[in-house]
Design a protein around this motif. Structure first.
Motif, PDB file in Angstrom:
ATOM      1  N   ASN A 193     -10.027  -6.828  -0.329  1.00 40.88           N
ATOM      2  CA  ASN A 193     -10.082  -5.606   0.318  1.00 40.88           C
ATOM      3  C   ASN A 193     -10.011  -4.317  -0.809  1.00 40.88           C
ATOM      4  O   ASN A 193      -8.441  -3.758  -0.989  1.00 40.88           O
ATOM      5  CB  ASN A 193      -8.485  -5.077   1.908  1.00 40.88           C
ATOM      6  N   GLN A 194     -10.849  -3.310  -0.497  1.00 44.21           N
ATOM      7  CA  GLN A 194     -11.006  -2.132  -1.332  1.00 44.21           C
ATOM      8  C   GLN A 194      -9.766  -1.285  -0.861  1.00 44.21           C
ATOM      9  O   GLN A 194      -9.439  -0.673  -2.041  1.00 44.21           O
ATOM     10  CB  GLN A 194     -12.411  -1.509  -1.061  1.00 44.21           C
ATOM     11  N   ARG A 195      -8.878  -1.084   0.128  1.00 44.70           N
ATOM     12  CA  ARG A 195      -8.203  -0.180   0.349  1.00 44.70           C
ATOM     13  C   ARG A 195      -6.782  -0.771  -0.859  1.00 44.70           C
ATOM     14  O   ARG A 195      -5.912   0.376  -0.900  1.00 44.70           O
ATOM     15  CB  ARG A 195      -7.802  -0.829   2.041  1.00 44.70           C
ATOM     16  N   TYR A 196      -6.661  -1.480  -0.947  1.00 43.04           N
ATOM     17  CA  TYR A 196      -5.620  -2.143  -1.944  1.00 43.04           C
ATOM     18  C   TYR A 196      -5.510  -1.790  -3.148  1.00 43.04           C
ATOM     19  O   TYR A 196      -4.712  -1.774  -4.012  1.00 43.04           O
ATOM     20  CB  TYR A 196      -4.828  -3.058  -1.686  1.00 43.04           C
ATOM     21  N   SER A 231       0.526  -1.566  -0.044  1.00 36.58           N
ATOM     22  CA  SER A 231      -0.018  -0.098   0.078  1.00 36.58           C
ATOM     23  C   SER A 231       1.128   1.416  -0.026  1.00 36.58           C
ATOM     24  O   SER A 231       0.600   2.390  -0.272  1.00 36.58           O
ATOM     25  CB  SER A 231      -1.006  -0.220   1.138  1.00 36.58           C
TER      26      SER A 231
END
Length: 320
Positions: free
Chosen positions: A275-278, A236
């Motif tokens: 995970n949408q964060r990545y 990230s």
């Protein structure tokens, strides 16, 4: 019979015998073509490891570091067999369980037993390393770290030195997190500064370093949890798309071979792609060629439920 001696008295001898076997095989396994004799020896080695995985899993798990030191990077299945070992009596949570909370598993607070010589390869700079982790002194330690990770008198990187450094630093970081009075975080610590510095290596050095981190993604433990967070953090935070691609490569190439696959490896890859964060599916390297795209989709199907897969893919499309 050696492994059955009381109080594990024969484990040291068995460990050295296996190390010698791997050292004999190592130059042959680096080649793309094997002779018939080496093919048979390799098959026999896999069978021995399968027996050990079934009957003496704690032996393989305890010496995982030194075994990985002598197994070539291209021998993914051989390494997976060793890293899939977990202590007898432990029941692994299903990594495909929806909304599995890794940090709430009781095993996550426990550290695995390490029987390998962890600090041996670090002796040339162990004193400075200890001081830096305690006080961030000397101030130039991180900036001068990479040249210390080459073989003595050589331009070749030393995988055992990097493997030991990564695990040693991780153990210190876990101790820091467990003793912290504030909310635990892995960023902005001397340990993470060292691990991030490894990403300044060239492609081969980064690949060896990321493999050293992936070698700690094993059964549920404080090590697996920490290094899973490290791998995702490096992905990230990377400014260079090449680092994100190498993180993906290191995880993926361990998943596309035959089972077994280490539990922590599955947990980390599932988290990365769902995970949408990545924003995993928004990166161009996931779609750079039709063949590569099919591999990603195949692994995603095997790692996630259909509903989760649709959500992750949709998220990737939105990101584009």
């Amino acid at each position: 019979n050696i492994l059955l001696l009381k109080n594990q008295k024969g484990w040291g001898v068995a460990h050295q015998l296996l190390i010698d076997l791997f050292l004999f095989l190592e130059p042959h396994l680096r080649k793309t073509e094997l002779t018939d004799a080496i093919k048979q020896l390799y098959k026999g080695t896999l069978r021995v490891l399968l027996v050990l995985l079934h009957d003496f899993p704690s032996f393989l798990a305890g010496y995982h570091l030194s075994f990985c030191n002598v197994i070539p990077e291209n021998c993914v299945q051989l390494r997976n067999l060793i890293l899939s070992a977990f202590p007898r009596g432990m029941v692994l949570p299903d990594p495909f369980t929806p909304n599995l909370k890794i940090d709430r598993l009781p095993e996550i607070s426990q550290s695995p037993i390490i029987l390998s010589n962890l600090s041996g390869p670090l002796q040339s700079f162990r004193g400075e390393l200890d001081t830096y982790l305690k006080s961030r002194q000397p101030a130039n330690f991180v900036s001068t770290l990479l040249p210390r990770l080459y073989k003595d008198g050589s331009s070749d990187i030393s995988p055992p030195r990097i493997n030991s450094l990564v695990l040693f630093v991780g153990i210190q970081a876990i101790t820091r997190l467990q003793n912290s009075q504030m909310a635990p975080q892995i960023a902005h610590t001397p340990e993470m500064e060292i691990l991030q510095k490894l990403m300044d290596f060239d492609d081969r050095g980064r690949y060896i370093s990321l493999n050293a981190i992936a070698n700690q993604l094993r059964y549920p433990s404080s090590h697996t949890h920490y290094f899973s967070c490290v791998m995702l953090f490096l992905f990230s935070e990377a400014k260079d798309e090449g680092v994100k691609e190498q993180v993906t490569r290191v995880l993926l190439e361990r998943l596309i071979v035959h089972r077994p696959h280490p539990w922590g490896l599955l947990i980390t890859f599932i988290e990365l792609i769902k995970n949408q964060r990545y924003q995993f599916w928004s990166h161009s390297f996931t779609r750079c060629a039709t063949e590569i795209e099919k591999v990603f989709e195949s692994v995603a199907r095997s790692c996630m439920t259909p509903e989760t897969q649709r959500t992750a893919t949709a998220g990737g499309d939105d990101g584009q």
